[in-house]
Write an enzyme that holds these catalytic residues in place. Structure first.
Site: not given
Lengths: 223, 223
Positions: A108-109
Site C-alpha cells: 500500500v502507498c
C-alpha cells in the site's frame, strides 16, 4: 450470490510494520483481513519492540522476521520512515524470500518501493502514493495510476486510504465476491469525501503546490 | 483559496482508546489529525498498558485519564469490546468532564453510544455504525443516517471507515477548507470501493442477512 461456506480455506498473512510507517496504510487492509473467515495474521518486524508510526501512534509487532512462517500474502505500507530503511538488507531479504513463495505479493502507498528494491516488481505494473510515482518509475517499475493495481499475483494500492480499497480486493481474491461485499458492508465503506480533490488529477496543480508547501511548513522536508 | 498561514492556532486532541476497540475507527481520523499544522494528540486510557483492538492490533496509550489535560476535541470509537465497558464510571466521568468543556465532542462508529451514556448527546443528532442505530435510538438520541453528522459542536461519524470522512470534517472545523482539502489530497482520499454495497440502504436485505450470518459464523455473537 452463493451460500456462505462452512469450511473456509486458511491463509497466513504477513504485514511488515516498521518505525516511521504510516499506520493507516496497513491498518486499513488489516481491518479487512481481521474480519476474514480463516486467517492467521502476523505483524512482522526485526524485533518485538514497540514501533512509532509517522502519525505518532505506537503499535506492537507480534512476530519477528526469524519466527515468521511462510505467508500466503505478504504486505508492506509506506511512510515518512521508509527512506531510512529502504536499502535494509535484512528487510529486503525477508520480503524477497517471502515474496518468492507467497500467493500474493502486495503493498500500500509507498510500500511498493520496498517490493521494487527487493526485486519483486521486475516486469510488473504497480501503484504507489501519487507523490512517490516518479521514484517508483526510476526503479524500473511500470507505475499504474489506478487506486489498486492488480498484475498477476502482485496487488498494490495507491496512497494511504487506498489501503481499504486494496484490502477488499485481496479479500475477493482469497474468499470471493460474497465475502468482499460483506466486508465492505460491515466496514460501512460507502465513502462521501468532503471534496473532490483526492487525487492529483482531481486536485490540480494549484492545490498540489499548496500541499507541497504545507508539508514543508508543517512536517519539514521528506527525509 | 487563501494563502497558507504561518501562525496556526493550537489545539489539543484527546482520543480515547480501549481494549477491544476497532483500531481503524480512530486511526482513520488520527491520521488526519496527525497531519494538522499545530496539534497535540493524546491517546488516552486508564493506564499506559498496551491495548489489543478487536482486529488484533496492539496499540499503546500515551496518556492516562488522570494526566490528560483539558482537550479541545474529545473523540472515541467503537468496537466489539465496547459493551464490556459501556457503563464504566471512570470512562464516562472522563468523557463527561472533557466533553463539557471541549470545543468539539466527537465519535466514530459505535463510539457515539459512549457519548450518549455520558449524557453528552441529549437533544443532539448523532451517527453510528448502521448495525448500532437501534441501540443508539434506545438511548434517546436522534440517529442520523448520514456518514458524518454535525449538530452544533457534536461531530459523529458512521461505521469504521466513516472515520476518514469524519476526520476531514473536523480538520475543516479547526483549520478551514484549505487544510481539509490538502489533508484529503495527501491521504489520497479518492475512494473507489469495489462494490456499491457500503451502506445498509445500498446493500439491501439479502446481503445484510448474509452479513449477520457471516459475523456469527466467523466472530460469534456480539458480546
Amino acid at each position: 450470490m452463493t451460500e456462505l461456506k462452512p469450511n473456509w480455506p486458511r491463509y497466513v498473512i504477513g504485514i511488515v510494520i516498521y518505525p516511521g510507517m504510516t499506520t493507516l496504510d496497513v491498518i486499513g487492509p488489516q481491518t479487512v483481513f481481521a474480519g476474514l473467515p480463516n486467517v492467521e495474521i502476523h505483524r512482522v518486524w526485526k524485533t518485538l519492540a514497540p514501533i512509532t508510526g509517522d502519525d505518532g501512534m505506537v503499535i506492537e509487532p507480534d512476530t519477528t522476521f526469524t519466527d515468521c512462517p511462510p505467508v500466503d500474502v505478504i504486505c508492506i505500507g509506506g511512510g515518512r520512515g521508509q527512506s531510512a530503511i529502504i536499502d535494509d538488507a535484512e528487510l529486503l531479504d525477508f520480503l524477497k524470500s517471502q515474496g518468492e513463495q507467497a500467493k500474493f505479493v502486495t503493498s500500500v502507498c509507498g510500500g511498493s518501493e520496498f517490493l521494487a528494491k527487493a526485486g519483486l516488481l521486475e516486469g510488473y505494473r504497480a501503484a504507489t502514493h501519487w507523490a512517490a510515482r516518479p521514484k517508483l518509475a526510476e526503479l524500473g517499475v511500470e507505475v499504474g495510476t489506478e487506486r489498486v493495481v492488480v498484475d498477476r499475483n502482485r496487488m498494490t494500492g495507491g496512497g494511504v486510504t487506498a489501503g481499504i480499497d486494496f484490502g477488499l480486493t485481496v479479500a475477493k481474491a482469497l474468499y470471493g465476491e460474497d465475502v468482499a461485499k460483506i466486508s465492505q458492508l460491515l466496514m460501512e465503506y460507502d465513502p462521501v469525501p468532503p471534496y473532490d480533490v483526492g487525487s492529483p488529477e482531481k486536485a490540480g496543480p494549484e492545490l498540489i503546490e499548496k500541499a507541497m508547501q504545507y508539508m514543508l511548513q508543517t512536517m519539514g522536508p521528506m527525509p
